[in-house]
Design a protein around this motif. Structure first.
Motif, PDB file in Angstrom:
ATOM      1  N   ALA A 159       0.818  -1.215   0.000  1.00 54.19           N
ATOM      2  CA  ALA A 159       0.000   0.000   0.000  1.00 54.19           C
ATOM      3  C   ALA A 159       0.849   1.261   0.000  1.00 54.19           C
ATOM      4  CB  ALA A 159      -0.918  -0.004   1.224  1.00 54.19           C
ATOM      5  N   SER A 160       2.144   1.140   0.336  1.00 53.89           N
ATOM      6  CA  SER A 160       3.038   2.300   0.383  1.00 53.89           C
ATOM      7  C   SER A 160       3.515   2.742  -0.992  1.00 53.89           C
ATOM      8  CB  SER A 160       4.259   1.995   1.262  1.00 53.89           C
ATOM      9  OG  SER A 160       3.888   1.719   2.587  1.00 53.89           O
ATOM     10  N   VAL A 161       3.393   1.877  -2.002  1.00 56.13           N
ATOM     11  CA  VAL A 161       3.921   2.197  -3.330  1.00 56.13           C
ATOM     12  C   VAL A 161       3.289   3.452  -3.925  1.00 56.13           C
ATOM     13  CG1 VAL A 161       4.138   1.378  -5.705  1.00 56.13           C
ATOM     14  CG2 VAL A 161       4.632  -0.170  -3.807  1.00 56.13           C
ATOM     15  N   PRO A 162       1.947   3.600  -3.942  1.00 54.14           N
ATOM     16  CA  PRO A 162       1.373   4.846  -4.466  1.00 54.14           C
ATOM     17  C   PRO A 162       1.813   6.079  -3.683  1.00 54.14           C
ATOM     18  CG  PRO A 162      -0.311   3.148  -4.265  1.00 54.14           C
ATOM     19  CD  PRO A 162       0.895   2.638  -3.552  1.00 54.14           C
ATOM     20  N   ALA A 163       1.984   5.925  -2.373  1.00 52.10           N
ATOM     21  CA  ALA A 163       2.428   7.056  -1.567  1.00 52.10           C
ATOM     22  C   ALA A 163       3.845   7.477  -1.951  1.00 52.10           C
ATOM     23  CB  ALA A 163       2.366   6.687  -0.079  1.00 52.10           C
ATOM     24  N   MET A 164       4.716   6.506  -2.192  1.00 53.31           N
ATOM     25  CA  MET A 164       6.090   6.819  -2.581  1.00 53.31           C
ATOM     26  C   MET A 164       6.149   7.480  -3.957  1.00 53.31           C
ATOM     27  SD  MET A 164       8.031   5.904  -0.045  1.00 53.31           S
ATOM     28  CE  MET A 164       9.666   5.748  -0.748  1.00 53.31           C
ATOM     29  N   LEU A 165       5.292   7.048  -4.868  1.00 50.94           N
ATOM     30  CA  LEU A 165       5.255   7.665  -6.203  1.00 50.94           C
ATOM     31  C   LEU A 165       4.734   9.098  -6.130  1.00 50.94           C
ATOM     32  CD1 LEU A 165       3.988   4.655  -8.355  1.00 50.94           C
ATOM     33  CD2 LEU A 165       6.316   5.584  -8.205  1.00 50.94           C
ATOM     34  N   ALA A 166       3.803   9.353  -5.212  1.00 53.76           N
ATOM     35  CA  ALA A 166       3.323  10.728  -5.018  1.00 53.76           C
ATOM     36  C   ALA A 166       4.456  11.618  -4.517  1.00 53.76           C
ATOM     37  CB  ALA A 166       2.157  10.741  -4.030  1.00 53.76           C
ATOM     38  N   LEU A 167       5.313  11.059  -3.669  1.00 58.62           N
ATOM     39  CA  LEU A 167       6.472  11.809  -3.186  1.00 58.62           C
ATOM     40  C   LEU A 167       7.418  12.158  -4.329  1.00 58.62           C
ATOM     41  CD1 LEU A 167       8.277  12.948  -0.963  1.00 58.62           C
ATOM     42  CD2 LEU A 167       9.158  10.629  -0.586  1.00 58.62           C
ATOM     43  N   VAL A 168       7.602  11.244  -5.271  1.00 60.67           N
ATOM     44  CA  VAL A 168       8.466  11.502  -6.429  1.00 60.67           C
ATOM     45  C   VAL A 168       8.009  12.761  -7.160  1.00 60.67           C
ATOM     46  CG1 VAL A 168       9.210  10.651  -8.684  1.00 60.67           C
ATOM     47  CG2 VAL A 168       9.103   9.082  -6.737  1.00 60.67           C
ATOM     48  N   LEU A 169       6.704  12.886  -7.358  1.00 56.85           N
ATOM     49  CA  LEU A 169       6.153  14.052  -8.043  1.00 56.85           C
ATOM     50  C   LEU A 169       6.406  15.337  -7.261  1.00 56.85           C
ATOM     51  CD1 LEU A 169       4.409  15.271 -10.316  1.00 56.85           C
ATOM     52  CD2 LEU A 169       2.381  14.641  -8.988  1.00 56.85           C
ATOM     53  N   ALA A 170       6.451  15.246  -5.941  1.00 58.48           N
ATOM     54  CA  ALA A 170       6.574  16.450  -5.100  1.00 58.48           C
ATOM     55  C   ALA A 170       7.999  16.967  -4.986  1.00 58.48           C
ATOM     56  CB  ALA A 170       6.028  16.143  -3.705  1.00 58.48           C
ATOM     57  N   ILE A 171       8.991  16.120  -5.219  1.00 61.70           N
ATOM     58  CA  ILE A 171      10.383  16.462  -4.900  1.00 61.70           C
ATOM     59  C   ILE A 171      10.872  17.774  -5.523  1.00 61.70           C
ATOM     60  CG2 ILE A 171      12.783  15.736  -5.312  1.00 61.70           C
ATOM     61  CD1 ILE A 171      11.886  12.875  -4.611  1.00 61.70           C
ATOM     62  N   PRO A 172      10.722  18.022  -6.836  1.00 62.36           N
ATOM     63  CA  PRO A 172      11.252  19.285  -7.371  1.00 62.36           C
ATOM     64  C   PRO A 172      10.571  20.522  -6.797  1.00 62.36           C
ATOM     65  CG  PRO A 172       9.945  18.126  -9.022  1.00 62.36           C
ATOM     66  CD  PRO A 172      10.155  17.177  -7.895  1.00 62.36           C
ATOM     67  N   PHE A 173       9.310  20.383  -6.438  1.00 60.44           N
ATOM     68  CA  PHE A 173       8.581  21.526  -5.894  1.00 60.44           C
ATOM     69  C   PHE A 173       8.923  21.770  -4.430  1.00 60.44           C
ATOM     70  CE2 PHE A 173       6.138  19.694  -9.375  1.00 60.44           C
ATOM     71  CZ  PHE A 173       6.044  20.792 -10.215  1.00 60.44           C
ATOM     72  N   ILE A 174       9.343  20.712  -3.717  1.00 60.65           N
ATOM     73  CA  ILE A 174       9.862  20.894  -2.363  1.00 60.65           C
ATOM     74  C   ILE A 174      11.107  21.783  -2.420  1.00 60.65           C
ATOM     75  CG2 ILE A 174      10.937  19.731  -0.385  1.00 60.65           C
ATOM     76  CD1 ILE A 174       9.251  17.272  -1.032  1.00 60.65           C
ATOM     77  N   ALA A 175      11.961  21.534  -3.421  1.00 64.62           N
ATOM     78  CA  ALA A 175      13.188  22.318  -3.569  1.00 64.62           C
ATOM     79  C   ALA A 175      12.881  23.790  -3.818  1.00 64.62           C
ATOM     80  CB  ALA A 175      14.022  21.754  -4.718  1.00 64.62           C
ATOM     81  N   ILE A 176      11.956  24.056  -4.728  1.00 65.67           N
ATOM     82  CA  ILE A 176      11.606  25.449  -5.041  1.00 65.67           C
ATOM     83  C   ILE A 176      11.059  26.154  -3.807  1.00 65.67           C
ATOM     84  CG2 ILE A 176      10.069  26.927  -6.396  1.00 65.67           C
ATOM     85  CD1 ILE A 176      10.169  24.775  -8.599  1.00 65.67           C
ATOM     86  N   ALA A 177      10.144  25.497  -3.113  1.00 69.62           N
ATOM     87  CA  ALA A 177       9.508  26.113  -1.945  1.00 69.62           C
ATOM     88  C   ALA A 177      10.526  26.396  -0.846  1.00 69.62           C
ATOM     89  CB  ALA A 177       8.393  25.208  -1.421  1.00 69.62           C
ATOM     90  N   ARG A 178      11.454  25.462  -0.605  1.00 75.55           N
ATOM     91  CA  ARG A 178      12.426  25.641   0.479  1.00 75.55           C
ATOM     92  C   ARG A 178      13.403  26.776   0.167  1.00 75.55           C
ATOM     93  NH1 ARG A 178       9.201  22.825   1.782  1.00 75.55           N
ATOM     94  NH2 ARG A 178       8.612  24.850   2.590  1.00 75.55           N
ATOM     95  N   ILE A 179      13.903  26.816  -1.061  1.00 74.59           N
ATOM     96  CA  ILE A 179      14.879  27.849  -1.410  1.00 74.59           C
ATOM     97  C   ILE A 179      14.238  29.231  -1.385  1.00 74.59           C
ATOM     98  CG2 ILE A 179      16.359  28.740  -3.258  1.00 74.59           C
ATOM     99  CD1 ILE A 179      16.901  25.837  -4.062  1.00 74.59           C
ATOM    100  N   MET A 180      13.036  29.355  -1.908  1.00 76.28           N
ATOM    101  CA  MET A 180      12.378  30.664  -1.940  1.00 76.28           C
ATOM    102  C   MET A 180      12.005  31.134  -0.536  1.00 76.28           C
ATOM    103  SD  MET A 180      12.586  31.805  -4.911  1.00 76.28           S
ATOM    104  CE  MET A 180      11.642  33.297  -4.549  1.00 76.28           C
ATOM    105  N   SER A 181      11.583  30.223   0.312  1.00 79.20           N
ATOM    106  CA  SER A 181      11.284  30.611   1.694  1.00 79.20           C
ATOM    107  C   SER A 181      12.548  31.118   2.388  1.00 79.20           C
ATOM    108  CB  SER A 181      10.711  29.418   2.471  1.00 79.20           C
ATOM    109  OG  SER A 181       9.466  29.011   1.949  1.00 79.20           O
ATOM    110  N   ALA A 182      13.649  30.394   2.212  1.00 78.33           N
ATOM    111  CA  ALA A 182      14.917  30.800   2.821  1.00 78.33           C
ATOM    112  C   ALA A 182      15.393  32.137   2.264  1.00 78.33           C
ATOM    113  CB  ALA A 182      15.975  29.732   2.597  1.00 78.33           C
TER     114      ALA A 182
END
Length: 433
Positions: A344-367
């Motif tokens: 059941a964790s597989v779909p959750a992990m794939l959703a994380l893959v999609l989020a990764i580049p946007f996590i980077a943008i959000a963190r750098i801009m906040s900083a």
């Protein structure tokens, strides 16, 4: 600041900062590994419900410490060295009082907090044994987390990284001993976490004490205290946001999937926390340089630093996306979860893959925003995540997609935050880029 100097400072600060945050991420991941192996799905679910309470403690330390560190860098950049020392002393005093307050609050109110977070039955039992120990170690949690950014802004990022390594090994050894040798359960895991942070706090305090704080450093400055809290609100929220997200997501996971649903989310959150820590390390690494450039009004150098940060983030994102996608089934297995939870964790992990580049943008801009002392836009980005986008997507997406909607809420939120950061940058009256 010349481009060559920027490149040298970038390597000096960013690489140790990223390694430091990776080690910070390993604190939770190591705990989860041992808990999953010994206590199974119930243990993982219990630690995930209690984790936001631990996150609140470290966030308080990081918020105060980073707020003070930013003021120190800006003052040094503008040549106000006495004010920089005064800011350092005020920050240390604030960290001390926050540590004492957190200890008192958690000793008396941990059971109520756990009930509020949805813990019941065996999850409450496990969670309470964890929080009883965490309460006594809150002092070291806050001091360790708060002194680390001060060390970075004192020009000691490598030392800050080294003491984190020491803390991590202390944590790992005591995790093993607590669960495999003494059978102390989650209380033993909490002891290992506190001991690791205590070692960090002691070494960091020794290094800071050796620094020239100036006369009467222990008397806090009222104006600087307000400025530290104002600037620190953003890094506090940035660090606390995952904890708030976990609270909302746990409640929905319990509703749609029971304990197994929370266990799935626990595995996903461990992977996400590692990604988040790495990107936050990159953002924290460029913060002292950006703040110094802002104080010195060296805007070409500031632009160059941000450009390098996004370039490095792009490379890291590609690697992390590939690794997460390839390990989408194997990563849950490492934690000793049941076959049902692993599948059941597989779909959750794939959703994380999609989020990764946007996590980077959000963190750098906040900083970037809080590094240039633009608290308004930094706070908007930071608090829109846990209190606006996350609740909306967690409420709406599961209605149409079932439990898969819970996992999709994470990338949907990160995409929204990234788009918001671009809009804020274009409308900012402090546009330095």
């Amino acid at each position: 600041m010349k481009e060559r100097n920027v490149a040298e400072q970038f390597s000096k600060y960013v690489i140790p900062s990223m390694l430091t945050m990776i080690l910070t991420g390993f604190y939770g991941i190591v705990d989860g590994f041992f808990i999953g192996q010994v206590m199974g799905d119930d243990g993982l679910a219990a630690i995930n419900i209690a984790w936001p309470l631990l996150s609140l403690i470290s966030s308080a330390g990081i918020g105060i410490g980073t707020g003070g560190a930013i003021i120190m860098s800006i003052k040094k950049g503008s040549g106000e060295f006495e004010e920089a020392r005064k800011a350092e002393g005020t920050t240390i005093v604030m960290l001390f009082f926050a540590s004492v307050a957190a200890t008192i609050i958690y000793l008396f109110f941990s059971p109520m907090f756990l009930r509020f977070l949805g813990a019941d039955g065996v999850l409450f039992k496990y969670g309470l044994s964890y929080m009883k120990v965490i309460a006594w170690g809150a002092f070291f949690q806050i001091m360790g987390a708060g002194l680390n950014p001060i060390l970075k802004n004192l020009g000691k990022p490598v030392f800050a990284m080294l003491i984190m390594i020491v803390g991590m090994f202390v944590n790992i050894f005591l995790d093993w001993a607590a669960l495999y040798v003494f059978d102390w359960g989650l209380g033993g895991v909490a002891f290992a976490t506190c001991a690791g942070q205590a070692s960090v706090a002691v070494f960091a305090a020794m290094a800071v004490i050796k620094d020239k704080l100036g006369n009467s450093w222990y008397i806090p400055d009222r104006k600087l205290s307000k400025d530290i809290l104002k600037i620190g609100a953003s890094p506090f929220g940035l660090t606390m946001a995952p904890g708030v997200v976990i609270i909302f997501t746990n409640l929905q996971a319990l509703h749609y999937g029971g304990t197994a649903g929370v266990a799935v989310y626990t595995v996903m959150s461990y992977a996400a926390y590692l990604v988040y820590s790495l990107m936050q390390g990159l953002a924290d690494g460029v913060q002292p340089i950006i703040s110094f450039c802002k104080g010195a009004e060296d805007y070409p150098a500031l632009k160059h630093v941000v450009k390098k940060a996004f370039g490095l983030a792009g490379i890291i994102c590609v690697i992390l996306m590939a690794a997460t996608a390839l390990a989408r089934y194997q990563f849950p297995i490492i934690y000793g979860v049941s076959q049902e939870v692993a599948a059941a964790s597989v779909p959750a992990m794939l959703a994380l893959v999609l989020a990764i580049p946007f996590i980077a943008i959000a963190r750098i801009m906040s900083a970037y925003f809080y590094a240039i002392d633009d608290g308004r836009n930094a706070s908007i980005l930071v608090y829109a995540d846990p209190f606006v986008f996350t609740p909306i997507f967690l409420l709406l997406l599961p209605i149409f997609c079932g439990i898969s909607g819970i996992w999709l809420a994470y990338p949907a939120t990160q995409i929204s935050i990234s788009l918001l950061s671009v809009m804020l940058k274009k409308t900012s009256n402090r546009g330095l880029l």
